[in-house]
Design an enzyme around this catalytic site. Structure first.
Site, PDB file in Angstrom:
ATOM      1  N   ARG A 121       2.122  12.347  -8.809  1.00  0.00           N
ATOM      2  CA  ARG A 121       2.561  10.969  -8.542  1.00  0.00           C
ATOM      3  C   ARG A 121       4.018  10.751  -8.946  1.00  0.00           C
ATOM      4  NH1 ARG A 121      -1.988   7.838  -7.346  1.00  0.00           N
ATOM      5  NH2 ARG A 121      -3.893   8.347  -8.457  1.00  0.00           N
ATOM      6  N   GLU A 153       0.841  -1.201   0.000  1.00  0.00           N
ATOM      7  CA  GLU A 153       0.000   0.000   0.000  1.00  0.00           C
ATOM      8  C   GLU A 153       0.876   1.251   0.000  1.00  0.00           C
ATOM      9  OE1 GLU A 153      -2.523   1.618  -0.306  1.00  0.00           O
ATOM     10  OE2 GLU A 153      -4.326   0.809   0.598  1.00  0.00           O
ATOM     11  N   ASP A 154       0.316   2.346  -0.477  1.00  0.00           N
ATOM     12  CA  ASP A 154       1.064   3.602  -0.390  1.00  0.00           C
ATOM     13  C   ASP A 154       0.968   4.212   1.001  1.00  0.00           C
ATOM     14  OD1 ASP A 154      -1.657   4.166  -0.676  1.00  0.00           O
ATOM     15  OD2 ASP A 154      -1.403   5.746  -2.163  1.00  0.00           O
ATOM     16  N   ASP A 158      -4.266   5.655   6.096  1.00  0.00           N
ATOM     17  CA  ASP A 158      -4.774   6.897   6.675  1.00  0.00           C
ATOM     18  C   ASP A 158      -5.823   6.508   7.722  1.00  0.00           C
ATOM     19  OD1 ASP A 158      -5.765   9.436   7.151  1.00  0.00           O
ATOM     20  OD2 ASP A 158      -6.473   9.806   5.132  1.00  0.00           O
ATOM     21  N   PHE A 186      -1.808  16.010   4.636  1.00  0.00           N
ATOM     22  CA  PHE A 186      -1.981  15.462   3.297  1.00  0.00           C
ATOM     23  C   PHE A 186      -0.657  15.549   2.535  1.00  0.00           C
ATOM     24  CE2 PHE A 186      -3.418  14.940  -1.018  1.00  0.00           C
ATOM     25  CZ  PHE A 186      -4.391  13.953  -0.869  1.00  0.00           C
TER      26      PHE A 186
HETATM   27  P1  IMP Z   1      -7.626   5.089   4.121  1.00  0.00           P
HETATM   28  O1  IMP Z   1      -8.668   4.145   3.615  1.00  0.00           O
HETATM   29  O2  IMP Z   1      -8.242   6.282   4.795  1.00  0.00           O
HETATM   30  O3  IMP Z   1      -6.582   4.427   5.000  1.00  0.00           O
HETATM   31  O4  IMP Z   1      -6.911   5.733   2.888  1.00  0.00           O
HETATM   32  C1  IMP Z   1      -6.142   4.999   2.055  1.00  0.00           C
HETATM   33  C2  IMP Z   1      -6.005   5.617   0.685  1.00  0.00           C
HETATM   34  O5  IMP Z   1      -6.310   7.014   0.655  1.00  0.00           O
HETATM   35  C3  IMP Z   1      -4.576   5.499   0.261  1.00  0.00           C
HETATM   36  O6  IMP Z   1      -4.342   4.284  -0.400  1.00  0.00           O
HETATM   37  C4  IMP Z   1      -4.384   6.727  -0.616  1.00  0.00           C
HETATM   38  O7  IMP Z   1      -4.702   6.416  -1.940  1.00  0.00           O
HETATM   39  C5  IMP Z   1      -5.353   7.758  -0.083  1.00  0.00           C
HETATM   40  N1  IMP Z   1      -4.684   8.720   0.820  1.00  0.00           N
HETATM   41  C6  IMP Z   1      -4.781   8.790   2.171  1.00  0.00           C
HETATM   42  N2  IMP Z   1      -4.043   9.790   2.682  1.00  0.00           N
HETATM   43  C7  IMP Z   1      -3.461  10.384   1.610  1.00  0.00           C
HETATM   44  C8  IMP Z   1      -2.532  11.490   1.486  1.00  0.00           C
HETATM   45  O8  IMP Z   1      -2.086  12.141   2.453  1.00  0.00           O
HETATM   46  N3  IMP Z   1      -2.166  11.783   0.211  1.00  0.00           N
HETATM   47  C9  IMP Z   1      -2.601  11.111  -0.888  1.00  0.00           C
HETATM   48  N4  IMP Z   1      -3.442  10.076  -0.795  1.00  0.00           N
HETATM   49  C10 IMP Z   1      -3.869   9.717   0.442  1.00  0.00           C
END
Ligand code: IMP
Length: 170
Positions: A161, A95-96, A99, A148
């Site tokens: 990206r 995963e990247d 959050d 962010f």
């Molecule tokens: P989560 O489901 O809230 O954990 O978010 C996961 C996804 O949201 C990641 O795989 C990212 O694609 C996107 N994301 C969350 N935070 C950021 C950020 O700070 N920058 C860019 N993308 C984010």
């Protein structure tokens, strides 16, 4: 939009190499399938697998939750499913960023239903103050504050990206 450097390309590359060597030890004699979560993890995943010297398969899954905003929509949809059979395999999700943790929770539950032998998770970034998960992330590049960020695969409205480092957006 102003960008401020947050994590340098050198720091990322060093950390990715460290994670790669840990994975080499942990997945020795396993049936490793790397699952790259598109779009954000493509750069991390492609650098990471170069440090893995084990035999592996790689597959891609495309999920979406953000829809051009800085906040998760809370609803995750599968835009592209896996192609390979992961039953009896040892899965490494790449995963990247974690959050809220919703995406990784959703994906783990989805993959569990396909009967793999094991599932581990690698994420480049983890917003530890925000995430709400009841399992451990096995490999984390960097724990970061609740800001962010873009670059190194991560986008805002599909842009940035291609940056080699991670940047704060304001
Ligand atoms: P989560 O489901 O809230 O954990 O978010 C996961 C996804 O949201 C990641 O795989 C990212 O694609 C996107 N994301 C969350 N935070 C950021 C950020 O700070 N920058 C860019 N993308 C984010």
């Amino acid at each position: 939009m102003k960008l401020k450097r947050y994590i340098s390309s050198t720091a990322i590359q060093n950390r990715v190499a460290q994670i790669g060597s840990k994975i080499n030890k942990d997945f020795k004699n396993k049936n490793l399938v790397v699952i790259c979560v598109l779009n954000g993890a493509f750069m991390f995943c492609s650098d990471l697998i170069k440090h893995i010297s084990l035999e592996l398969e790689i597959d891609f899954i495309k999920l979406s939750s953000y829809k051009n905003s800085k906040k998760s929509s809370g609803k995750i949809s599968i835009l592209q499913e896996l192609n390979c059979d992961i039953s009896r395999k040892d899965i490494l999700i790449v995963e990247d960023i974690v959050d809220t943790g919703l995406t990784i929770k959703f994906l783990r539950n989805l993959l569990k239903k396909k009967n793999p032998d094991s599932i581990k998770v690698a994420t480049l970034l983890h917003k530890t103050d925000v995430s709400n998960i009841d399992f451990k992330i096995d490999y984390t590049g960097f724990e970061i504050e609740n800001k962010f960020v873009v670059g190194y695969g991560l986008d805002y409205a599909q842009k940035y990206r291609n940056l080699k480092g991670i940047y704060l957006m304001s």
